[in-house]
Design an enzyme around this catalytic site. Structure first.
Site, PDB file in Angstrom:
ATOM      1  N   LYS A 245       0.856  -1.186   0.000  1.00  0.00           N
ATOM      2  CA  LYS A 245       0.000   0.000   0.000  1.00  0.00           C
ATOM      3  C   LYS A 245       0.887   1.229   0.000  1.00  0.00           C
ATOM      4  O   LYS A 245       1.577   1.504   0.978  1.00  0.00           O
ATOM      5  CB  LYS A 245      -0.924   0.020   1.223  1.00  0.00           C
ATOM      6  N   ARG A 250      -3.789   8.608  -6.085  1.00  0.00           N
ATOM      7  CA  ARG A 250      -4.405   7.626  -6.974  1.00  0.00           C
ATOM      8  C   ARG A 250      -4.847   8.287  -8.274  1.00  0.00           C
ATOM      9  O   ARG A 250      -5.470   9.337  -8.244  1.00  0.00           O
ATOM     10  CB  ARG A 250      -5.625   7.044  -6.277  1.00  0.00           C
ATOM     11  N   ARG A 265      -8.508  10.717  -7.798  1.00  0.00           N
ATOM     12  CA  ARG A 265      -9.512   9.926  -7.059  1.00  0.00           C
ATOM     13  C   ARG A 265     -10.805  10.718  -6.888  1.00  0.00           C
ATOM     14  O   ARG A 265     -11.883  10.160  -6.828  1.00  0.00           O
ATOM     15  CB  ARG A 265      -8.877   9.595  -5.707  1.00  0.00           C
ATOM     16  N   GLU A 295      -1.202   4.088  -8.375  1.00  0.00           N
ATOM     17  CA  GLU A 295      -0.833   5.060  -7.345  1.00  0.00           C
ATOM     18  C   GLU A 295       0.430   5.787  -7.821  1.00  0.00           C
ATOM     19  O   GLU A 295       1.425   5.146  -8.145  1.00  0.00           O
ATOM     20  CB  GLU A 295      -0.585   4.306  -6.023  1.00  0.00           C
ATOM     21  N   PHE A 336      -2.299  -0.885 -10.505  1.00  0.00           N
ATOM     22  CA  PHE A 336      -2.851  -2.024  -9.772  1.00  0.00           C
ATOM     23  C   PHE A 336      -4.198  -2.539 -10.273  1.00  0.00           C
ATOM     24  O   PHE A 336      -4.669  -3.562  -9.808  1.00  0.00           O
ATOM     25  CB  PHE A 336      -2.915  -1.749  -8.261  1.00  0.00           C
TER      26      PHE A 336
HETATM   27  P1  AMP Z   1      -7.214   5.051   2.149  1.00  0.00           P
HETATM   28  O1  AMP Z   1      -6.962   6.330   1.409  1.00  0.00           O
HETATM   29  O2  AMP Z   1      -6.463   4.949   3.439  1.00  0.00           O
HETATM   30  O3  AMP Z   1      -8.685   4.724   2.259  1.00  0.00           O
HETATM   31  O4  AMP Z   1      -6.601   3.874   1.258  1.00  0.00           O
HETATM   32  C1  AMP Z   1      -7.034   3.618  -0.068  1.00  0.00           C
HETATM   33  C2  AMP Z   1      -6.069   4.241  -1.042  1.00  0.00           C
HETATM   34  O5  AMP Z   1      -4.815   3.596  -0.989  1.00  0.00           O
HETATM   35  C3  AMP Z   1      -6.463   4.087  -2.474  1.00  0.00           C
HETATM   36  O6  AMP Z   1      -7.427   5.022  -2.867  1.00  0.00           O
HETATM   37  C4  AMP Z   1      -5.165   4.303  -3.192  1.00  0.00           C
HETATM   38  O7  AMP Z   1      -4.951   5.675  -3.404  1.00  0.00           O
HETATM   39  C5  AMP Z   1      -4.110   3.846  -2.191  1.00  0.00           C
HETATM   40  N1  AMP Z   1      -3.362   2.654  -2.583  1.00  0.00           N
HETATM   41  C6  AMP Z   1      -2.042   2.489  -2.366  1.00  0.00           C
HETATM   42  N2  AMP Z   1      -1.637   1.307  -2.805  1.00  0.00           N
HETATM   43  C7  AMP Z   1      -2.693   0.681  -3.335  1.00  0.00           C
HETATM   44  C8  AMP Z   1      -2.902  -0.606  -3.943  1.00  0.00           C
HETATM   45  N3  AMP Z   1      -1.923  -1.467  -4.090  1.00  0.00           N
HETATM   46  N4  AMP Z   1      -4.163  -0.889  -4.349  1.00  0.00           N
HETATM   47  C9  AMP Z   1      -5.173  -0.023  -4.182  1.00  0.00           C
HETATM   48  N5  AMP Z   1      -5.035   1.189  -3.623  1.00  0.00           N
HETATM   49  C10 AMP Z   1      -3.811   1.547  -3.203  1.00  0.00           C
END
Ligand code: AMP
Length: 554
Positions: A245, A250, A265, A295, A336
């Protein structure tokens, strides 16, 4: 349509707290609206002037609104303040003050929905010298023709504070009910169109059925849920995939021949800001038509190592001097997912297939245009090693994804799980503040934090640490523009700024409406809107879950 017809509906909506009744009121109303006005009326019913995804700010803060109401009502500051102090609400103050004015001005032109929308949509485009005056005159013109009830709702719409309890779910259900369509179909259309006004218009034309992906129009992105720990996440899926992650930005890339679009996003078009992504997508996506996601990270021009998100933020906001920025802050994209390929929509296909297609579509460019690190295992030891590696790389944690699940736009359905170290920080909205005293006089010294709950925000604590003097000063400047109401040194704010908050413990507390309070909250960082918007803030539901988990750990 006359704006006063809408005002009547607002009043009905305000008079009930029941969702079903609100849906009933709105669906009945929508069924009577002319097709050519439906799009605007649906948006206005949700308290919006533009579709949410466009994130346009009308740029009228409380202070300017006060001036406008004073001017139109023809009262001085003292007279205005008397009413404002009593009602504590700008909409109600306008209603009361304009009532008297209205009697003198009988015979004036009646306000139409079209006029309201026309004037308000001009606001974000006004810039430069004299812009304040031009904005004031556009809003004054509307208020001068408004009846007192209309004025109240108009003011609230402009301030982004409708308080009629109409969340997205109610708009969705009302459209569904009005046109006899399934609510999931309406939501699906919203995921593709990002605009409930447009969804309603297409429903009226019976066009939702064949609605598909359109290259060049962003799709709402799939979201992840948080898992309590790695083990739970692994057990959740029969076939899990694990990915690093990354803490970046994004993007959704759309390709049609040589034409490339890059969307954030939040569905903003950021194509201009990332010319190198455009070039790579042209040369390294081996398909004529496709949509992929990844990302983006800023990397050091010297070492090629990822840099903090702030560096990338500068690139996202930059509108000029792009070439220099490309050199100063180079980026890397880790792809991804794949949503669309050569006229086939892969959204309903399992991740396993989407990932395979992505691999065969991407011709990697070392360290620049690459696939995210991805392993497929249910073995705890291997997973743990991968997780540790991610943390050692300085990344946030890992994503555990269900290889058998479809791409669910706009939703946190638990097919993607984030695994991060525990006692995770919360993303909370600043919904109020208190003027500081002593050293902090002139700044907001204490910030009221809110969690998302039932379409609004509920307070969960106050924060006064974690900010340097300089940060307090700049935060005050930022928040001042969002003031809705001020009483005895305390202000209510438009819930726009999200901050990441660390804390020691979640406690039960009768002090705040949420029923919880945070022990020793401190700010870690401000979440920029491209990163986290208020609608992405943490929910009360999640706080309850974290509280239970914390209790479990004893
Ligand atoms: P969060 O913002 O904490 O809800 O985490 C989701 C976000 O993590 C996604 O919208 C992406 O921007 C990011 N992200 C980072 N690595 C990945 C991955 N391998 N797959 C999907 N999302 C990822």
């Amino acid at each position: 349509m006359l704006y006063k017809e809408l005002a009547v509906v607002y009043e009905q909506l305000e008079s009930t707290t029941k969702k079903l009744e609100k849906t009933q009121i709105l669906s009945k109303f929508f069924s009577k609206v002319n097709k050519d006005e439906l799009r605007d009326v649906v948006l206005l019913s949700a308290g919006l002037v533009f579709p949410k995804a466009e994130q346009k700010d009308l740029g009228i803060a409380l202070k300017m609104m006060k001036r406008i109401v004073q001017k139109v009502a023809g009262v001085n500051r003292t007279e205005f303040n008397k009413v404002y102090r009593r009602t504590g609400d700008m909409g109600l103050s306008a209603k009361e003050l304009l009532k008297n004015k209205r009697q003198q001005a009988l015979g004036k032109k009646e306000l139409t929905v079209e006029k309201v929308v026309t004037n308000l949509r001009k606001l974000p485009t006004i810039e430069g010298a004299g812009s304040q005056d031009r904005k004031i005159s556009l809003v004054s013109e509307l208020l001068a023709c408004a009846g007192s009830d209309e004025a109240s709702y108009l003011v609230r719409t402009i301030l982004g504070e409708m308080r009629i309890g109409v969340a997205e779910g109610i708009i969705r259900d009302s459209i569904a009910k009005c046109f006899g369509i399934d609510a999931t179909a309406v939501e699906h259309a919203y995921n593709l169109l990002n605009d409930y006004g447009l969804v309603a218009e297409m429903a009226a034309d019976n066009k939702l059925g064949g609605l598909g992906v359109e290259i060049g129009r962003p799709i709402r992105v799939m979201l992840a849920e948080k898992a309590p720990d790695l083990k739970t996440a692994l057990e959740k899926f029969k076939n899990p995939a694990l990915e690093i992650k990354l803490d970046g930005f994004r993007v959704q890339i759309h390709k049609k021949g040589d034409k490339i679009w890059i969307f954030s996003r939040r569905m903003d078009d950021v194509t201009r800001q990332f010319p190198e992504l455009v070039e790579w997508a042209q040369g390294h996506l081996c398909a004529d038509i496709c949509i992929v996601e990844g990302e983006t990270l800023a990397i050091s021009p010297k070492t090629g190592k990822p840099l903090p998100f702030q560096r990338l933020s500068r690139r996202i906001q930059r509108k000029y001097d792009i070439e220099r920025m490309v050199k100063e802050t180079p980026v890397q994209i880790n792809l991804f997912d794949l949503i669309y390929l050569d006229n086939k929509n892969y959204m309903d296909e399992p991740l396993k297939k989407r990932w395979t297609k992505l691999k065969s579509t991407v011709k990697e460019l070392k360290e620049r245009f690459i696939l995210v690190e991805h392993i497929e295992t249910k073995d705890y030891k291997k997973a743990k090693k991968f997780y540790k590696k991610s943390l050692a790389m300085g990344e946030e944690g890992i994503m555990v994804k269900n290889l058998d699940a479809a791409y669910q736009p706009g939703k946190r359905v638990g097919y993607w799980l984030k695994v991060k170290p525990t006692m995770e920080p919360l993303d909370l909205v600043i919904m109020g503040a208190e003027w500081g005293t002593g050293k902090r006089a002139g700044w907001f010294g204490s910030l009221l934090l809110g969690a998302r709950h039932a379409g609004r925000f509920v307070p969960i604590g106050k924060l006064g640490t974690g900010l340097s003097d300089e940060q307090f000063r700049s935060m005050t400047k930022r928040l001042k523009k969002l003031v809705i109401e001020e009483k005895a040194g305390q202000v209510r704010l438009k819930p726009k700024v999200v901050i990441e908050v660390a804390y020691e413990e979640i406690q039960k507390s009768p002090k705040y409406e949420s029923g919880f309070a945070l022990r020793f909250p401190r700010m870690l960082r401000i979440r920029e809107p491209e990163d986290k918007a208020p609608e992405d803030a943490d929910t009360l539901e999640r706080i309850k879950r974290l509280y239970e988990q914390q209790k479990g750990r004893g």
